[in-house]
Design an enzyme around this catalytic site. Structure first.
Site, PDB file in Angstrom:
ATOM      1  N   HIS A 188      -3.018   0.703   6.533  1.00 13.02           N
ATOM      2  CA  HIS A 188      -3.164   0.910   5.098  1.00 13.02           C
ATOM      3  C   HIS A 188      -2.844   2.363   4.755  1.00 13.02           C
ATOM      4  O   HIS A 188      -2.944   3.247   5.611  1.00 13.02           O
ATOM      5  CB  HIS A 188      -4.602   0.554   4.683  1.00 13.02           C
ATOM      6  CG  HIS A 188      -4.784   0.437   3.210  1.00 13.02           C
ATOM      7  ND1 HIS A 188      -3.998  -0.378   2.437  1.00 13.02           N
ATOM      8  CD2 HIS A 188      -5.690   1.014   2.381  1.00 13.02           C
ATOM      9  CE1 HIS A 188      -4.401  -0.289   1.189  1.00 13.02           C
ATOM     10  NE2 HIS A 188      -5.427   0.557   1.117  1.00 13.02           N
ATOM     11  N   ASP A 248      -7.814   4.400  -4.248  1.00 12.05           N
ATOM     12  CA  ASP A 248      -6.922   3.429  -3.609  1.00 12.05           C
ATOM     13  C   ASP A 248      -6.210   2.620  -4.670  1.00 12.05           C
ATOM     14  O   ASP A 248      -6.774   1.682  -5.232  1.00 12.05           O
ATOM     15  CB  ASP A 248      -7.716   2.514  -2.677  1.00 12.05           C
ATOM     16  CG  ASP A 248      -6.795   1.651  -1.836  1.00 12.05           C
ATOM     17  OD1 ASP A 248      -5.554   1.711  -2.054  1.00 12.05           O
ATOM     18  OD2 ASP A 248      -7.297   0.918  -0.958  1.00 12.05           O
ATOM     19  N   CYS A 276       0.791  -1.222   0.000  1.00 14.76           N
ATOM     20  CA  CYS A 276       0.000   0.000   0.000  1.00 14.76           C
ATOM     21  C   CYS A 276       0.826   1.276   0.000  1.00 14.76           C
ATOM     22  O   CYS A 276       0.549   2.198  -0.755  1.00 14.76           O
ATOM     23  CB  CYS A 276      -0.972  -0.008   1.176  1.00 14.76           C
ATOM     24  SG  CYS A 276      -0.172  -0.185   2.770  1.00 14.76           S
TER      25      CYS A 276
END
Lengths: 663, 309
Positions: free
Chosen positions: A462, A478, A418
C-alpha cells in the site's frame, strides 16, 4: 549386502543412487540444468559398470570430464562466484565421484558428502516442508551407510529401517541438546545469494504501475503476533519507506531519507524529542521473510528500537544490513503520536514541498487556486479528499498515463489504486504549499484465527500520504480510504470488481473457502516452525537459558557448552574406549557378569574351567545356589553355543535378577 | 538314532566293563568317520573293544594280525596268473571290508604299515596301476602296544595323523575287575552282542554330525586352544589345521553322542586328549604329552576375558 571383500554390491549401489537422487532433488532449480543431466548420465554409467560390467573410466577420461564440467560452470555463471556457483561445483563433485566409486571407503566419502549436500538444501528454503525433506534426505543417506556398514548376511529392508529409526531416535536427544546449547554465531561472512532479483516486495521507488505487479503476488511478506488483541485493520499501516523526492514520474527517497545507502543515519535520540507518544502501547513481534532489502515494517509510532535496527528521519525502521534471511524483531508502538509538531526546519519544509518545474502544470495551477480559496490547510485537504470520494474509482487496471501523470490521473482518467491516489495527493498538497510525502509499506493483513496472528502478503502492499499540519505535525492521510474505504477496512480483495479480483495474487485460495482455511492452517504451522526453530538465534537462546538457569554470564554459558560437548563426546567415545577389550559376543559378556557376581562371594572361575565344571563346583560349595547356577549355565550354553537368541534374552534377564550373597 | 547309539554303548559295556567313557569316545570317533587307534599294554581289552564295536555297528569286518614278516600284499591283495583264462585275476586282501581290525599294527615293518596309509586316507587302494575303491563306510580300528615294548616299529607321524583319535583303556576299576573274575573271559560274549546301527545309518549319522552347530564363541575357544599349541613353548610343534579340524569334528561327534545339537567347550575338552596327543608330538600316550594337554586345557580360557586374573 555383500561386504565381504572390497566390492560394492548392486543393492547398496542402487540404494546410494536413490539416496543421491533424493538429496539432489531440491537443488534442481538452483544448479544449471545440464548439471542435473550430467547427474543422470553419470548415475546410469555407474549402474552400467556394476550391472553390465562396463569398465571404469581411466585417468584421462576423468580429467577431461573435470575440465569440461569446470568450463561449463564458468560459462554458466559467467565468472560470478556466488553461492549458486559454489553449490554447483559441490554438486558436480558429488555427482562425478560416482564413477570413481570402487571401494567401500569411496562409498563412505560419498555418504558424508551427501550429508553436506543435504545441508545446502536449507540455504534456499527454510520452510517446514524443506526441513522435513532435509530429514528424509538425512535418513536416506544414513540408511545407505548403515547398509554397507551393517553386519554380514542379508538384511531385510524392514530390519534395516528399524535400525535406522532406532539410530535416529538415539540421535534425537543429542540433537536437541546441541540445538539448544551450542552458541549461535551470526554470519561470519556473507555469501552473496544471487536471488535478490527474484524477490518481490516494496521497492525503493514508486512509479505508476509498480504496485500492480506486487498486487498480483500472493507471496508472504511477513507475519505478526501481537501481545494482546489484534487491532482493527484500519489501524494497521505498516510503514517501511518515506518518499520525499519526485522527478515528475517516480517517487523516491531523498538523500535525507535514504535508508538503503545508510545515509539516513540520524540517531533515534533527536527524533525521540520530536516525537510525542500517547500512553497506550501495542507490543508485537514481526517475522519478516527475506527481502534482500534493509527496511523493516512497523506500525507508527514505535517507542522502542529493536537491537541492530536504526531509525530514519521519516520515522521508519531499517536494518543495518540487508535482510537476506528471515528476520524476527519485536516492536512496541503507540497509535497516538505527534511527530515534529513543533515545526519543520526550513530545509525539511523545502524538501517536502519541492516539485519539478515542468511537471503537471494543470494540477499546479489548480492547487494554487484551491489554496487561495481555502480557509485552512485542513479545509483544502477535505476538499481534495471529497473530490476523490466523489469522482474516483478503485481499480487494478487503470488506463496508461502519459507525460504529466498527475494531471492525467486527477482530471482525466480518475481511476487507479493506492500509488496513484497517494502520489497525486502528495503532489497536489505540495503544489498548494503544504509539506507532504508518500509513505509506502503494507496495509492490513489477514488474521489467522487458529494461531491468532496476522499474515501480511504482497498484495497488501500500500502507499499513502502524510501531510504536515501546523500544531499537529505529520498526519497520515490515506486518499485510498476516501475512494474505497472497504480496501482499508476489510482488505484489498473486497474493494475490487470481480474482473480485478482475478488479477490479485493467490486468487485460488481466496476463491475456495476450504482451500483458504487449509492454507491458513498450514501457514500457522509454518509460522510456529519459523518462530521457534528457525528463529532460535542467539538472543532467543540467551532468553531460554536464562529462563532455565537464571542470569547466565558468557563464561558460564561457555562452561555449560563445554560440559555438554564433553558429555556428548564421552557418550560417543565410550564404545571406542571399551573396544580395547576383544569384541565379545553378548552371551559371553553376560556370562562374565555372572562370573563377577560369583567372584564377589569368593567363587572365582578358573581359566580353563568350562561352564559346567564351574557350575558343578559352585553347586558343590554352595548347594543353595545349585538350582540357579544350573539354570544360568544351561541358558548360557544355549545362548552362546546354540546361537539361541531367546536364551540370550532370558540369560541376561536371569543374570540381572541373580544376587548371590555370601554365607 | 540317538537311542541306537546309547544302546550300542550299553551293548559294548557288557563285554568291556567299567569303560563307558572310552567306549563312548571310540563310538564318537567312528561316528565322525575317523579311524581309531587303541593303544595299551597287552591284555587290557583292546581287541575286545574293536570286536565289540564291529559287532554292534553291524559292519563287515576283517581282522588282520600284523606280524614283522608281513608284506603289503598280505593286506591289500594280489594279482595271480590264472592258467585257465591266461589272465591275471585279483584276489582282494582283507582291506576290502567295512571295518578293518588291524591288530598290533606296530609289530609290522613300516613298509607294510604305510600300505594302509593310502587305504585310510583315500578310501581306495592302487594295485598294479589300477585303483580300486573300498567299500563304504570304511573304518580302521588299529591296536598297538606301547612303543617301549620289544619288537615294535613306531608308527610314522604321517600315519598317526590318519587316526582321528588315539585312546588307551587303562586298568579296570576294582569293581569291574571283580566282575570279570566272576564272569570269566568277556570275549566269549561278543557273538551274543546285538547289532544296533546299520552301515547306512552310519553314513547318515556322519553327515548329520557335520551339520551340528559350532557357534562363533566355540570357534573362538577352539582357535585359542590351537594357537596355544602353536605359539607356546611347551610344544615343539603345534596342531596343524587338519588337526584342528579333526578336533572340531570329534567334538561334534561327542556332542551328538551326548544328545546335543550344538557343541560346547566341554566337548572339545573331553575329546582333546584323544585327538591332540598323537598329533602335537609323538610322545607316549601315557607320558608327557598327555600332561601337556591337561595343562593346556587348564590354561586356555573357555570364555574370552571371562576370568578375573
Amino acid at each position: 549386502m555383500n561386504q565381504t571383500a572390497n566390492r560394492i554390491s548392486h543393492q547398496s549401489l542402487l540404494w546410494m543412487l536413490i539416496a543421491q537422487l533424493i538429496v539432489l532433488l531440491p537443488l534442481i532449480f538452483e544448479v544449471p540444468v545440464w548439471l542435473m543431466a550430467l547427474a543422470v548420465v553419470v548415475g546410469g554409467w555407474r549402474w552400467g559398470i556394476a550391472v553390465r560390467d562396463w569398465s571404469f573410466p581411466n585417468k584421462s577420461v576423468r580429467f577431461l570430464l573435470v575440465v569440461v564440467v569446470c568450463v561449463g560452470l564458468l560459462l554458466s555463471f559467467k565468472g560470478s562466484f556466488g553461492m549458486q556457483a559454489m553449490l554447483s561445483l559441490l554438486v558436480a563433485g558429488f555427482v562425478l565421484k560416482l564413477i570413481e566409486l570402487k571401494r567401500p571407503s569411496d562409498f563412505y566419502l560419498l555418504g558424508y558428502l551427501a550429508y553436506f549436500v543435504t545441508g545446502t538444501q536449507l540455504l534456499f528454503a527454510a520452510s517446514l516442508i524443506s526441513s522435513l525433506y532435509g530429514l528424509v534426505s538425512l535418513l536416506a543417506v544414513t540408511g545407505v551407510l548403515l547398509a554397507i556398514n551393517g553386519s554380514a548376511g542379508p538384511v531385510t529392508v524392514v530390519a534395516q529401517c528399524k535400525r535406522l529409526i532406532v539410530l535416529a531416535l538415539q540421535a534425537l536427544p543429542i540433537m536437541l541438546v546441541l540445538f539448544l546449547v551450542v552458541p549461535r554465531f551470526g554470519a561470519l561472512w556473507t555469501v552473496p545469494l544471487n536471488k535478490s532479483a527474484g524477490l518481490t516486495g516494496v521497492s525503493d521507488s514508486m512509479a505508476p504501475g509498480d504496485f500492480s505487479n506486487l498486487m498480483r503476488s500472493g507471496e508472504l511478506a511477513f507475519r505478526v503476533s501481537f501481545n494482546g488483541e489484534i487491532p482493527s485493520s484500519r489501524q494497521l499501516y505498516w510503514r517501511a519507506l518515506v518518499f520525499d523526492a519526485f522527478d515528475g514520474r517516480t517517487w523516491s527517497q531523498s538523500g535525507f531519507q535514504d535508508v538503503q545507502r545508510g545515509r539516513a543515519s540520524t540517531q533515534w535520540q533527536s527524533w525521540r524529542e520530536a516525537l510525542t507518544l500517547g500512553d497506550e502501547r501495542l507490543d508485537y513481534q514481526v517475522l519478516l521473510e527475506p527481502t534482500a532489502k534493509n527496511w523493516l515494517y512497523v506500525l507508527a509510532a514505535f517507542a522502542e528500537v529493536p537491537a541492530d535496527a536504526r531509525v530514519s528521519p521519516g520515522l521508519t525502521l531499517y536494518n543495518t544490513r540487508a535482510v537476506n534471511q528471515r528476520k524476527q524483531y519485536s516492536v512496541s508502538s503507540a497509535f497516538n503520536y505527534q511527530l515534529q509538531a513543533e515545526g519543520l526546519s526550513d530545509k525539511e519544509r523545502e524538501m517536502n514541498t519541492a516539485l519539478p518545474a515542468e511537471a503537471n502544470p494543470v494540477t499546479k495551477r489548480l492547487a494554487q487556486q484551491w489554496r487561495a480559496e481555502a480557509t485552512s490547510a485542513e479545509a483544502l485537504l477535505e476538499r481534495l479528499l471529497d473530490l476523490y470520494h466523489q469522482r474516483f474509482h478503485y481499480t487494478l487496471q487503470p488506463p496508461r498515463l502519459g507525460e504529466h501523470t498527475v494531471d492525467e490521473f486527477l482530471w482525466q482518467s480518475q481511476a487507479g489504486f493506492c500509488e496513484h491516489f497517494a502520489g497525486s495527493f502528495v503532489f497536489f498538497m505540495r503544489a498548494a504549499g503544504i509539506p507532504a510525502r508518500v509513505v509506502v509499506g503494507y496495509q492490513g493483513g489477514q488474521i489467522n484465527s487458529d494461531e491468532d496472528y496476522l499474515v501480511v502478503r504482497q498484495y497488501d502492499a500500500h502507499a499513502w500520504a502524510e501531510v504536515w499540519l501546523a500544531g499537529k505535525g505529520w498526519v497520515r492521510i490515506d486518499p485510498t480510504a476516501a475512494v474505497a474505504p472497504e480496501r482499508i477496512e476489510q482488505g484489498v480483495e473486497y474493494s475490487l470488481s470481480e474482473d480485478d479480483s482475478r488479477l490479485l495474487g493467490n486468487s485460488f485460495g481466496r476463491r475456495f473457502e476450504f482451500l483458504g482455511s487449509l492454507q491458513l492452517r498450514w501457514d500457522a504451522l509454518n509460522y510456529r516452525w519459523q518462530l521457534w526453530v528457525m528463529g532460535y538465534d542467539s538472543s532467543a537462546q540467551q532468553a531460554l537459558l536464562s529462563k532455565w538457569f537464571g542470569q547466565i554470564r558468557g563464561w558460564q554459558l561457555a562452561l555449560l557448552v563445554i560440559a555438554v560437548v564433553a558429555c556428548v563426546a564421552i557418550l560417543l567415545l565410550l564404545p571406542l574406549l571399551r573396544r580395547h577389550k576383544p569384541n565379545l559376543p553378548p552371551a559371553e559378556l553376560a556370562y562374565i557378569q555372572l562370573c563377577r557376581k560369583l567372584q564377589r562371594i569368593g567363587l572365582t572361575r578358573n581359566m580353563g574351567e568350562a561352564p559346567r565344571q564351574y557350575a558343578a563346583r559352585v553347586a558343590r560349595e554352595r548347594p543353595d545356589l545349585s538350582a540357579d547356577i544350573d539354570t544360568l549355565t544351561a541358558l548360557f550354553e544355549r545362548a552362546s553355543y546354540a546361537n539361541s537368541a531367546e536364551a540370550l534374552v532370558r540369560l541376561k534377564d536371569a543374570i540381572r535378577r541373580f544376587h548371590p550373597r555370601e554365607q | 538314532m540317538r537311542d541306537n547309539i546309547s544302546k550300542a554303548c550299553t551293548e559294548i559295556g557288557k563285554v568291556l566293563l567299567g569303560k563307558e567313557h572310552e567306549v563312548k569316545l571310540a563310538l564318537a570317533c567312528l561316528l565322525a568317520g575317523g579311524h581309531l587307534l587303541i593303544e595299551d599294554l597287552p591284555g587290557m581289552g583292546k581287541t575286545t573293544l574293536a570286536h565289540a564295536l564291529a559287532k554292534v555297528l553291524g559292519l563287515d569286518y576283517q581282522r588282520v594280525q600284523f606280524t614283522s614278516d608281513m608284506l603289503p600284499a598280505d593286506i591289500i591283495g594280489v594279482s595271480i596268473f590264472d592258467a585257465n583264462t591266461s589272465q591275471f585275476s585279483f584276489h582282494s586282501g582283507p582291506v576290502f571290508t567295512q571295518l578293518l581290525l588291524a591288530d598290533e599294527i606296530n609289530r609290522t615293518t613300516p613298509k607294510t604299515q604305510s600300505a594302509l596309509l593310502e587305504a585310510m586316507e583315500e578310501q581306495q587302494v592302487s594295485i598294479d596301476g589300477e585303483t580300486r575303491p573300498l567299500p563304504q563306510p570304511f573304518f580302521v580300528i588299529a591296536t598297538q602296544n606301547p612303543e617301549s615294548q620289544m619288537g615294535t616299529f613306531a608308527l610314522p607321524e604321517s600315519q598317526l595323523d590318519r587316526f582321528l583319535m588315539r585312546i588307551s583303556l587303562g586298568y579296570p576299576s576294582p569293581e569291574a575287575e571283580r566282575m570279570i573274575f566272576s564272569g570269566g573271559d568277556p570275549r566269549q560274549y561278543i557273538p551274543t552282542l546285538s547289532r544296533c546301527i546299520s552301515a547306512e545309518q552310519l553314513i547318515d549319522l556322519k553327515r548329520q554330525i557335520r551339520t551340528l552347530t559350532a557357534s562363533d564363541s566355540l570357534i573362538d575357544y577352539l582357535q585359542r586352544l590351537v594357537y596355544a599349541t602353536r605359539f607356546e613353548q611347551d610344544f615343539t610343534h603345534g596342531l596343524s589345521p587338519r588337526g584342528a579340524l579333526a578336533l572340531l569334528q570329534a567334538a561334534k561327534a561327542w556332542a551328538y553322542v551326548e544328545g546335543r545339537d550344538y557343541v560346547i567347550p566341554e566337548d572339545i575338552q573331553t575329546v582333546a586328549p584323544a585327538v591332540i596327543t598323537h598329533r602335537v608330538s609323538g610322545a607316549d600316550v601315557t607320558g608327557g604329552s598327555q600332561r601337556l594337554i591337561a595343562e593346556l586345557l587348564e590354561r586356555v580360557d573357555v570364555v574370552a576375558g571371562g576370568t578375573n586374573s
